[in-house]
Motif scaffolding. Structure first.
Motif, PDB file in Angstrom:
ATOM      1  N   GLN A   1      29.441  43.185  27.599  1.00 38.86           N
ATOM      2  CA  GLN A   1      29.420  41.806  27.124  1.00 38.86           C
ATOM      3  C   GLN A   1      28.206  41.073  27.716  1.00 38.86           C
ATOM      4  O   GLN A   1      28.005  41.083  28.930  1.00 38.86           O
ATOM      5  N   LYS A   2      27.426  40.437  26.892  1.00 35.60           N
ATOM      6  CA  LYS A   2      26.193  39.796  27.332  1.00 35.60           C
ATOM      7  C   LYS A   2      26.464  38.752  28.416  1.00 35.60           C
ATOM      8  O   LYS A   2      27.405  37.953  28.324  1.00 35.60           O
ATOM      9  N   ASN A   3      25.604  38.773  29.442  1.00 35.71           N
ATOM     10  CA  ASN A   3      25.675  37.822  30.565  1.00 35.71           C
ATOM     11  C   ASN A   3      26.983  37.884  31.349  1.00 35.71           C
ATOM     12  O   ASN A   3      27.358  36.936  32.024  1.00 35.71           O
ATOM     13  N   ASN A   4      27.656  39.025  31.258  1.00 31.83           N
ATOM     14  CA  ASN A   4      28.843  39.276  32.063  1.00 31.83           C
ATOM     15  C   ASN A   4      28.571  40.425  33.028  1.00 31.83           C
ATOM     16  O   ASN A   4      27.926  41.423  32.653  1.00 31.83           O
ATOM     17  N   PHE A   5      29.097  40.285  34.249  1.00 27.71           N
ATOM     18  CA  PHE A   5      28.847  41.280  35.281  1.00 27.71           C
ATOM     19  C   PHE A   5      30.153  41.654  35.976  1.00 27.71           C
ATOM     20  O   PHE A   5      31.047  40.818  36.150  1.00 27.71           O
ATOM     21  N   SER A   6      30.244  42.919  36.357  1.00 27.11           N
ATOM     22  CA  SER A   6      31.344  43.382  37.194  1.00 27.11           C
ATOM     23  C   SER A   6      30.822  43.470  38.613  1.00 27.11           C
ATOM     24  O   SER A   6      29.876  44.222  38.895  1.00 27.11           O
ATOM     25  N   LEU A   7      31.402  42.692  39.512  1.00 23.49           N
ATOM     26  CA  LEU A   7      30.921  42.612  40.886  1.00 23.49           C
ATOM     27  C   LEU A   7      31.651  43.621  41.762  1.00 23.49           C
ATOM     28  O   LEU A   7      32.879  43.570  41.901  1.00 23.49           O
ATOM     29  N   ARG A   8      30.896  44.532  42.351  1.00 19.58           N
ATOM     30  CA  ARG A   8      31.454  45.508  43.286  1.00 19.58           C
ATOM     31  C   ARG A   8      31.398  44.928  44.690  1.00 19.58           C
ATOM     32  O   ARG A   8      30.360  44.426  45.131  1.00 19.58           O
ATOM     33  N   LEU A   9      32.508  45.029  45.418  1.00 19.17           N
ATOM     34  CA  LEU A   9      32.587  44.502  46.780  1.00 19.17           C
ATOM     35  C   LEU A   9      32.373  45.615  47.812  1.00 19.17           C
ATOM     36  O   LEU A   9      32.622  46.790  47.539  1.00 19.17           O
ATOM     37  N   GLN A  10      31.936  45.212  48.987  1.00 23.28           N
ATOM     38  CA  GLN A  10      31.806  46.165  50.084  1.00 23.28           C
ATOM     39  C   GLN A  10      33.167  46.365  50.739  1.00 23.28           C
ATOM     40  O   GLN A  10      33.798  45.416  51.198  1.00 23.28           O
ATOM     41  N   VAL A  11      33.624  47.606  50.750  1.00 20.78           N
ATOM     42  CA  VAL A  11      34.881  47.973  51.400  1.00 20.78           C
ATOM     43  C   VAL A  11      34.597  49.178  52.281  1.00 20.78           C
ATOM     44  O   VAL A  11      33.950  50.122  51.842  1.00 20.78           O
ATOM     45  N   VAL A  12      35.071  49.156  53.517  1.00 21.84           N
ATOM     46  CA  VAL A  12      34.847  50.277  54.439  1.00 21.84           C
ATOM     47  C   VAL A  12      36.153  51.028  54.642  1.00 21.84           C
ATOM     48  O   VAL A  12      37.155  50.443  55.048  1.00 21.84           O
ATOM     49  N   GLY A  13      36.129  52.317  54.330  1.00 21.56           N
ATOM     50  CA  GLY A  13      37.290  53.156  54.594  1.00 21.56           C
ATOM     51  C   GLY A  13      38.547  52.754  53.853  1.00 21.56           C
ATOM     52  O   GLY A  13      39.658  53.068  54.273  1.00 21.56           O
ATOM     53  N   GLY A  14      38.408  52.032  52.741  1.00 22.29           N
ATOM     54  CA  GLY A  14      39.557  51.651  51.930  1.00 22.29           C
ATOM     55  C   GLY A  14      40.385  50.520  52.497  1.00 22.29           C
ATOM     56  O   GLY A  14      41.457  50.214  51.966  1.00 22.29           O
ATOM     57  N   ASN A  15      39.912  49.877  53.565  1.00 24.71           N
ATOM     58  CA  ASN A  15      40.709  48.832  54.223  1.00 24.71           C
ATOM     59  C   ASN A  15      40.265  47.429  53.834  1.00 24.71           C
ATOM     60  O   ASN A  15      39.081  47.100  53.897  1.00 24.71           O
ATOM     61  N   LEU A  16      41.233  46.605  53.437  1.00 26.13           N
ATOM     62  CA  LEU A  16      41.016  45.193  53.171  1.00 26.13           C
ATOM     63  C   LEU A  16      42.101  44.395  53.891  1.00 26.13           C
ATOM     64  O   LEU A  16      43.243  44.845  53.990  1.00 26.13           O
ATOM     65  N   THR A  17      41.760  43.223  54.395  1.00 26.17           N
ATOM     66  CA  THR A  17      42.760  42.368  55.038  1.00 26.17           C
ATOM     67  C   THR A  17      43.496  41.557  53.975  1.00 26.17           C
ATOM     68  O   THR A  17      43.041  41.425  52.833  1.00 26.17           O
ATOM     69  N   ALA A  18      44.624  40.981  54.380  1.00 27.36           N
ATOM     70  CA  ALA A  18      45.359  40.092  53.479  1.00 27.36           C
ATOM     71  C   ALA A  18      44.484  38.908  53.072  1.00 27.36           C
ATOM     72  O   ALA A  18      44.521  38.460  51.918  1.00 27.36           O
ATOM     73  N   GLU A  19      43.673  38.406  54.017  1.00 32.93           N
ATOM     74  CA  GLU A  19      42.746  37.310  53.714  1.00 32.93           C
ATOM     75  C   GLU A  19      41.757  37.720  52.636  1.00 32.93           C
ATOM     76  O   GLU A  19      41.480  36.957  51.696  1.00 32.93           O
ATOM     77  N   ASN A  20      41.216  38.934  52.759  1.00 36.61           N
ATOM     78  CA  ASN A  20      40.298  39.442  51.736  1.00 36.61           C
ATOM     79  C   ASN A  20      40.971  39.451  50.367  1.00 36.61           C
ATOM     80  O   ASN A  20      40.395  39.004  49.366  1.00 36.61           O
ATOM     81  N   LEU A  21      42.183  39.979  50.316  1.00 31.99           N
ATOM     82  CA  LEU A  21      42.881  40.135  49.044  1.00 31.99           C
ATOM     83  C   LEU A  21      43.173  38.796  48.387  1.00 31.99           C
ATOM     84  O   LEU A  21      43.049  38.653  47.163  1.00 31.99           O
ATOM     85  N   ILE A  22      43.567  37.827  49.194  1.00 34.07           N
ATOM     86  CA  ILE A  22      43.839  36.490  48.646  1.00 34.07           C
ATOM     87  C   ILE A  22      42.587  35.894  48.016  1.00 34.07           C
ATOM     88  O   ILE A  22      42.612  35.354  46.906  1.00 34.07           O
ATOM     89  N   LYS A  23      41.464  36.007  48.734  1.00 37.91           N
ATOM     90  CA  LYS A  23      40.216  35.444  48.218  1.00 37.91           C
ATOM     91  C   LYS A  23      39.747  36.185  46.971  1.00 37.91           C
ATOM     92  O   LYS A  23      39.261  35.568  46.008  1.00 37.91           O
ATOM     93  N   ILE A  24      39.878  37.503  46.960  1.00 41.91           N
ATOM     94  CA  ILE A  24      39.492  38.291  45.779  1.00 41.91           C
ATOM     95  C   ILE A  24      40.304  37.846  44.567  1.00 41.91           C
ATOM     96  O   ILE A  24      39.768  37.665  43.465  1.00 41.91           O
ATOM     97  N   ALA A  25      41.610  37.637  44.760  1.00 41.63           N
ATOM     98  CA  ALA A  25      42.465  37.189  43.659  1.00 41.63           C
ATOM     99  C   ALA A  25      42.041  35.809  43.163  1.00 41.63           C
ATOM    100  O   ALA A  25      41.990  35.561  41.945  1.00 41.63           O
TER     101      ALA A  25
END
Length: 286
Positions: free
Chosen positions: A18-42
């Protein structure tokens, strides 16, 4: 104004159909995300995307349908939740890991600690082509170490302590490789069959099997258009210092010898495995 798509991709923003649309890849180390990370991502997915995220095959998170005009705002918003954009293109990618011995009963090594150190040393380093590290805790190989350019697998080098042994036979049954046998009232370890899984150490009720943890490292994994299982070219590595000497040597060899858009395994085939083995031995020996 011209859009620098290469710079956007380097910063984790991948163009969609889709034009002018991007999928943003995040930096994740070892598959671990905090609850804070997940809330902000949502929150970001709801406000700037279409309300969903994608979990990638390499333990990262992608937020699709980010609009070009919101790129800077999205980065600022994610930073508030401790999240960073990832990378794409010819550089060191997300370092993947299983849960390791801090959580998994089968784990031989602290996979997340190793993943964090690899990330600190190499993440986003510019190279002739993409380069992937993966860390798995034991021979169960949940992370599929051999799929990576450099794969690290937890190992345990074992030794039998006869005075502590009650000859219960639990270790013989626990060994899936048939490496432990009972002969004339003694336990015999066939080192050719032993795969360093450490199951005998974990199973023994009297601690008659002693174990020293270490690392099995594979090189040259490819699982894309072409498939090649990474090969173990060294004995068990027994210290982190030795491990990182080897990973330093491997990535530098790739940097020195690879052609643009050439994966590590193809470089090894072109330059010659013998040349690489010399470099590895020097690193291994210190």
């Amino acid at each position: 104004m011209a859009v620098d798509y290469a710079a956007l991709k380097k910063g984790g923003f991948m163009r969609q159909k889709q034009k002018n649309n991007f999928s943003l890849r995040l930096q994740v180390v070892g598959g671990n995300l905090t609850a804070e990370n997940l809330i902000k991502i949502a929150e970001v997915a709801e406000k700037y995307g279409d309300g969903h995220v994608h979990l990638t095959s390499r333990q990262s998170v992608e937020i699709p349908f980010i609009k070009l005009e919101n790129v800077d705002e999205v980065k600022e918003e994610l930073a508030k939740g401790g999240c960073k954009p990832g990378v794409c293109g010819p550089r060191v990618r997300t370092v993947t890991a299983c849960q390791g011995n801090q959580i998994c009963p089968s784990g031989n090594i602290d996979t997340y600690a190793i993943a964090k150190e690899l990330d600190s040393r190499y993440y986003a380093r510019e190279l002739p082509h993409k380069f992937k590290f993966g860390v798995t805790g034991c021979q169960n190989n949940c992370l599929k170490a051999e799929e990576n350019d450099v794969g690290i697998k937890g190992a345990t080098v074992v030794e039998w302590d006869k005075p502590s042994c009650i000859m219960c036979g639990v270790c013989v049954k626990a060994c899936r490789e048939g490496a432990i046998t009972e002969e004339n009232g003694e336990l015999v370890l066939d080192t050719e069959k032993c795969n360093y899984c450490g199951r005998c150490v974990k199973a023994c009720p009297t601690e008659a099997w002693k174990g020293e943890t270490g690392y099995l490292v594979s090189f040259g994994g490819l699982f894309g258009n072409r498939i090649h299982k990474g090969e173990e070219l060294l004995p068990v590595i027994t210290s982190e210092e030795q491990l990182f000497r080897v990973t330093d040597a491997a990535i530098q060899f790739f940097d020195n010898h690879a052609k643009p858009s050439e994966r590590f395994q193809l470089t090894l085939e072109r330059v010659g495995l013998d040349e690489f083995k010399k470099v590895l031995k020097e690193a291994y020996d210190g």
